[in-house]
Write a protein that holds these residues in place. Structure first.
Motif, PDB file in Angstrom:
ATOM      1  N   TRP A 113       0.802  -1.225   0.000  1.00 53.55           N
ATOM      2  CA  TRP A 113       0.000   0.000   0.000  1.00 53.55           C
ATOM      3  C   TRP A 113       0.837   1.278   0.000  1.00 53.55           C
ATOM      4  CZ3 TRP A 113      -5.333   0.758   2.493  1.00 53.55           C
ATOM      5  CH2 TRP A 113      -6.170  -0.333   2.208  1.00 53.55           C
ATOM      6  N   ASN A 114       2.093   1.178   0.322  1.00 57.97           N
ATOM      7  CA  ASN A 114       2.916   2.356   0.616  1.00 57.97           C
ATOM      8  C   ASN A 114       4.038   2.484  -0.408  1.00 57.97           C
ATOM      9  OD1 ASN A 114       4.587   4.306   1.708  1.00 57.97           O
ATOM     10  ND2 ASN A 114       4.768   3.340   3.722  1.00 57.97           N
ATOM     11  N   PRO A 115       4.057   3.536  -1.221  1.00 57.43           N
ATOM     12  CA  PRO A 115       5.090   3.673  -2.251  1.00 57.43           C
ATOM     13  C   PRO A 115       6.493   3.834  -1.687  1.00 57.43           C
ATOM     14  CG  PRO A 115       3.810   5.693  -2.098  1.00 57.43           C
ATOM     15  CD  PRO A 115       3.093   4.664  -1.261  1.00 57.43           C
ATOM     16  N   LEU A 116       6.600   4.129  -0.396  1.00 54.65           N
ATOM     17  CA  LEU A 116       7.904   4.224   0.250  1.00 54.65           C
ATOM     18  C   LEU A 116       8.178   3.006   1.138  1.00 54.65           C
ATOM     19  CD1 LEU A 116       7.934   8.010   1.285  1.00 54.65           C
ATOM     20  CD2 LEU A 116       9.088   6.935  -0.659  1.00 54.65           C
ATOM     21  N   GLY A 117       7.301   2.023   1.089  1.00 56.35           N
ATOM     22  CA  GLY A 117       7.391   0.899   2.007  1.00 56.35           C
ATOM     23  C   GLY A 117       8.371  -0.178   1.570  1.00 56.35           C
ATOM     24  N   ALA A 118       8.828  -0.946   2.552  1.00 50.15           N
ATOM     25  CA  ALA A 118       9.711  -2.083   2.285  1.00 50.15           C
ATOM     26  C   ALA A 118       8.971  -3.128   1.445  1.00 50.15           C
ATOM     27  CB  ALA A 118      10.169  -2.704   3.595  1.00 50.15           C
ATOM     28  N   HIS A 213      -4.390 -12.956  10.507  1.00 51.66           N
ATOM     29  CA  HIS A 213      -5.801 -13.272  10.652  1.00 51.66           C
ATOM     30  C   HIS A 213      -6.207 -14.284   9.582  1.00 51.66           C
ATOM     31  CE1 HIS A 213      -5.278  -9.464   8.365  1.00 51.66           C
ATOM     32  NE2 HIS A 213      -6.027 -10.083   7.477  1.00 51.66           N
ATOM     33  N   GLU A 214      -7.359 -14.893   9.756  1.00 48.88           N
ATOM     34  CA  GLU A 214      -7.794 -15.964   8.860  1.00 48.88           C
ATOM     35  C   GLU A 214      -8.480 -15.464   7.587  1.00 48.88           C
ATOM     36  OE1 GLU A 214      -9.845 -19.043  11.101  1.00 48.88           O
ATOM     37  OE2 GLU A 214      -8.602 -18.577  12.844  1.00 48.88           O
ATOM     38  N   PRO A 215      -9.271 -14.403   7.620  1.00 49.01           N
ATOM     39  CA  PRO A 215      -9.829 -13.865   6.373  1.00 49.01           C
ATOM     40  C   PRO A 215      -8.750 -13.239   5.492  1.00 49.01           C
ATOM     41  CG  PRO A 215     -11.117 -13.154   8.286  1.00 49.01           C
ATOM     42  CD  PRO A 215      -9.830 -13.719   8.801  1.00 49.01           C
ATOM     43  N   LEU A 216      -9.151 -12.763   4.320  1.00 51.37           N
ATOM     44  CA  LEU A 216      -8.217 -12.144   3.380  1.00 51.37           C
ATOM     45  C   LEU A 216      -8.212 -10.623   3.463  1.00 51.37           C
ATOM     46  CD1 LEU A 216      -8.753 -14.447   0.256  1.00 51.37           C
ATOM     47  CD2 LEU A 216      -6.909 -14.523   1.955  1.00 51.37           C
ATOM     48  N   ASP A 217      -8.943 -10.071   4.413  1.00 52.46           N
ATOM     49  CA  ASP A 217      -8.896  -8.644   4.702  1.00 52.46           C
ATOM     50  C   ASP A 217      -8.738  -8.451   6.197  1.00 52.46           C
ATOM     51  OD1 ASP A 217      -8.981  -7.174   2.310  1.00 52.46           O
ATOM     52  OD2 ASP A 217     -11.136  -7.482   2.097  1.00 52.46           O
ATOM     53  N   THR A 218      -8.115  -7.340   6.589  1.00 54.55           N
ATOM     54  CA  THR A 218      -7.858  -7.062   7.997  1.00 54.55           C
ATOM     55  C   THR A 218      -9.135  -6.715   8.746  1.00 54.55           C
ATOM     56  OG1 THR A 218      -5.798  -6.078   7.200  1.00 54.55           O
ATOM     57  CG2 THR A 218      -6.316  -5.797   9.532  1.00 54.55           C
ATOM     58  N   ASP A 219     -10.024  -6.004   8.092  1.00 54.49           N
ATOM     59  CA  ASP A 219     -11.262  -5.569   8.732  1.00 54.49           C
ATOM     60  C   ASP A 219     -12.308  -5.342   7.653  1.00 54.49           C
ATOM     61  OD1 ASP A 219     -11.208  -2.665   7.845  1.00 54.49           O
ATOM     62  OD2 ASP A 219      -9.348  -2.715   9.005  1.00 54.49           O
ATOM     63  N   THR A 220     -13.495  -4.956   8.082  1.00 50.97           N
ATOM     64  CA  THR A 220     -14.595  -4.742   7.132  1.00 50.97           C
ATOM     65  C   THR A 220     -14.986  -3.274   7.023  1.00 50.97           C
ATOM     66  OG1 THR A 220     -16.223  -5.224   8.875  1.00 50.97           O
ATOM     67  CG2 THR A 220     -15.530  -7.055   7.470  1.00 50.97           C
ATOM     68  N   THR A 221     -14.113  -2.365   7.441  1.00 47.13           N
ATOM     69  CA  THR A 221     -14.408  -0.935   7.292  1.00 47.13           C
ATOM     70  C   THR A 221     -14.323  -0.549   5.817  1.00 47.13           C
ATOM     71  OG1 THR A 221     -12.102  -0.273   7.608  1.00 47.13           O
ATOM     72  CG2 THR A 221     -13.473  -0.449   9.586  1.00 47.13           C
ATOM     73  N   PRO A 222     -15.029   0.493   5.397  1.00 46.75           N
ATOM     74  CA  PRO A 222     -15.020   0.888   3.978  1.00 46.75           C
ATOM     75  C   PRO A 222     -13.639   1.220   3.438  1.00 46.75           C
ATOM     76  CG  PRO A 222     -16.812   1.989   5.143  1.00 46.75           C
ATOM     77  CD  PRO A 222     -15.979   1.305   6.188  1.00 46.75           C
ATOM     78  N   THR A 223     -12.735   1.709   4.302  1.00 49.78           N
ATOM     79  CA  THR A 223     -11.396   2.117   3.856  1.00 49.78           C
ATOM     80  C   THR A 223     -10.320   1.101   4.223  1.00 49.78           C
ATOM     81  OG1 THR A 223     -11.037   3.338   5.919  1.00 49.78           O
ATOM     82  CG2 THR A 223     -11.991   4.553   4.060  1.00 49.78           C
ATOM     83  N   LEU A 224     -10.722  -0.047   4.787  1.00 45.14           N
ATOM     84  CA  LEU A 224      -9.748  -1.009   5.312  1.00 45.14           C
ATOM     85  C   LEU A 224      -8.736  -0.285   6.201  1.00 45.14           C
ATOM     86  CD1 LEU A 224      -9.077  -3.349   2.238  1.00 45.14           C
ATOM     87  CD2 LEU A 224     -10.509  -3.792   4.245  1.00 45.14           C
ATOM     88  N   GLU A 225      -9.256   0.391   7.218  1.00 51.02           N
ATOM     89  CA  GLU A 225      -8.440   1.292   8.017  1.00 51.02           C
ATOM     90  C   GLU A 225      -7.276   0.590   8.716  1.00 51.02           C
ATOM     91  OE1 GLU A 225     -11.193   2.996  10.782  1.00 51.02           O
ATOM     92  OE2 GLU A 225     -11.232   1.221  12.077  1.00 51.02           O
ATOM     93  N   GLY A 226      -7.481  -0.669   9.123  1.00 56.30           N
ATOM     94  CA  GLY A 226      -6.412  -1.379   9.805  1.00 56.30           C
ATOM     95  C   GLY A 226      -5.230  -1.664   8.891  1.00 56.30           C
ATOM     96  N   GLU A 227      -5.531  -2.180   7.698  1.00 58.95           N
ATOM     97  CA  GLU A 227      -4.468  -2.461   6.741  1.00 58.95           C
ATOM     98  C   GLU A 227      -3.773  -1.161   6.315  1.00 58.95           C
ATOM     99  OE1 GLU A 227      -3.785  -5.185   2.729  1.00 58.95           O
ATOM    100  OE2 GLU A 227      -5.691  -5.204   3.805  1.00 58.95           O
ATOM    101  N   HIS A 228      -4.544  -0.100   6.126  1.00 54.72           N
ATOM    102  CA  HIS A 228      -3.984   1.200   5.758  1.00 54.72           C
ATOM    103  C   HIS A 228      -3.004   1.678   6.823  1.00 54.72           C
ATOM    104  CE1 HIS A 228      -3.777   5.591   5.341  1.00 54.72           C
ATOM    105  NE2 HIS A 228      -4.070   5.412   4.059  1.00 54.72           N
ATOM    106  N   TRP A 229      -3.409   1.581   8.083  1.00 54.38           N
ATOM    107  CA  TRP A 229      -2.541   2.047   9.167  1.00 54.38           C
ATOM    108  C   TRP A 229      -1.277   1.200   9.256  1.00 54.38           C
ATOM    109  CZ3 TRP A 229      -0.534  -0.066  13.649  1.00 54.38           C
ATOM    110  CH2 TRP A 229       0.107   0.848  14.495  1.00 54.38           C
ATOM    111  N   LEU A 230      -1.428  -0.119   9.195  1.00 54.16           N
ATOM    112  CA  LEU A 230      -0.272  -1.007   9.321  1.00 54.16           C
ATOM    113  C   LEU A 230       0.778  -0.738   8.256  1.00 54.16           C
ATOM    114  CD1 LEU A 230      -2.049  -4.426   9.986  1.00 54.16           C
ATOM    115  CD2 LEU A 230      -0.474  -3.289  11.554  1.00 54.16           C
TER     116      LEU A 230
END
Length: 312
Positions: A113-118, A213-230
């Protein structure tokens, strides 16, 4: 028993380092850890085998499996475009059209998600073995399929098992993996997740390596806020983890293996839990030594999806 298991590993590792890292058997080296703890431990695979038919995030398509073919002529042996076979060439090989590196059990690096990320190839080898924490929310998910891990669940785990070790891997058990064969339902909301406050607590307060986690998404928020933050804060995460109902909540280790494409934005991963010898699940090295491997019950033949399976 589980505490003693991890303590023995830690003491042996400390002895090894204090001795200057000598690799000679019998002098406190890590071979002693293997002989005294790992050889008799129970091993549990936490990974889905990836296949042409399986759940995948709706924005991606499924992989395709097919025979590998010759890329150039070898006179008298194989022609360009010819499929390799046991009968004619003495071996077979497979080609995989992997439509995404976000497929199956996986490890997401920040660059997803991050253009500067590892990237996945930037992850250090120290990811290889870590303490494993399993926080069980399966009972709450049974009552509410959309339940997300909360800080209170983490605190309840710590009240029972003690503080989460720094640098550990925390897997969230929801038992959602049992729906893996139901490809239509697996990704549909509601499904369980991990709340943003819980993620921040694990990383900023307990300083874990990563969560899974077992699903393929971190959470069910509209913006996937958990994955975005991580991923925007340079953490990784595991998705599509399986069999967490078969491992201890505390006291086990996890080995972490993943493909290493240069600059990859995801990793096809394999996680294996290592539990104490008296744990009821899993197999020991004596039960599954790995060499030689068992023969198939019938010759391997490709099925309609290109997957090799024994066929009488």
């Amino acid at each position: 028993m589980t505490t003693r298991f991890v303590t023995r590993l830690a003491l042996a590792a400390a002895t090894f380092l204090a001795a200057g890292g000598s690799a000679l058997a019998g002098d406190g080296s890590l071979w002693k850890v293997y002989d005294e703890s790992l050889k008799s431990a129970k091993y549990i695979d936490l990974t889905h085998a990836f296949a042409p038919v399986q759940p995948v995030w709706p924005g991606f398509s499924n992989a395709r499996f097919k025979p590998a073919v010759a890329g150039q002529d070898i006179p008298g042996y194989v022609a360009t475009g010819e499929e390799f076979t046991y009968d004619k060439h003495g071996f077979v090989a497979s080609a995989y059209d992997l439509t995404t590196d976000q497929y199956g059990t996986q490890l997401d690096p920040p660059s997803h998600w991050n253009p500067l990320g590892a990237t996945i190839s930037d992850l250090p080898p120290t990811y290889a073995v870590r303490p494993l924490v399993v926080i069980d929310i399966s009972g709450k998910v049974a009552a509410d399929e959309g339940y997300h891990l909360q800080i209170a669940d983490i605190e309840a785990w710590e009240a029972k098992h003690g503080r989460i070790p720094e640098g550990s891997v925390v897997f969230v058990r929801s038992d959602w993996y049992k729906k893996w064969s139901d490809t239509a339902r697996f990704n549909q909301k509601p499904f369980p997740g991990v709340g943003l406050d819980a993620l921040k607590f694990l990383h900023l307060e307990r300083k874990i390596l990563f969560h899974g986690h077992e699903p393929l998404d971190t959470d069910t928020t509209p913006t996937l806020e958990g994955e975005h933050w991580l991923l925007h804060n340079d953490f990784v995460q595991a998705e599509g983890v399986a069999n967490l109902d078969k491992v201890p909540e505390a006291g086990a280790l996890v080995t972490i293996g993943f493909a290493k494409p240069e600059g990859g934005s995801g990793g096809f991963a394999r996680y294996v839990a290592i539990a104490p010898a008296d744990w009821p699940e899993g197999v020991t090295i004596a039960e599954a030594p790995g060499a030689p491997l068992p023969r198939q019950p019938a010759p391997l033949v490709r099925d309609e999806n290109g997957v090799f399976r024994p066929k009488p």
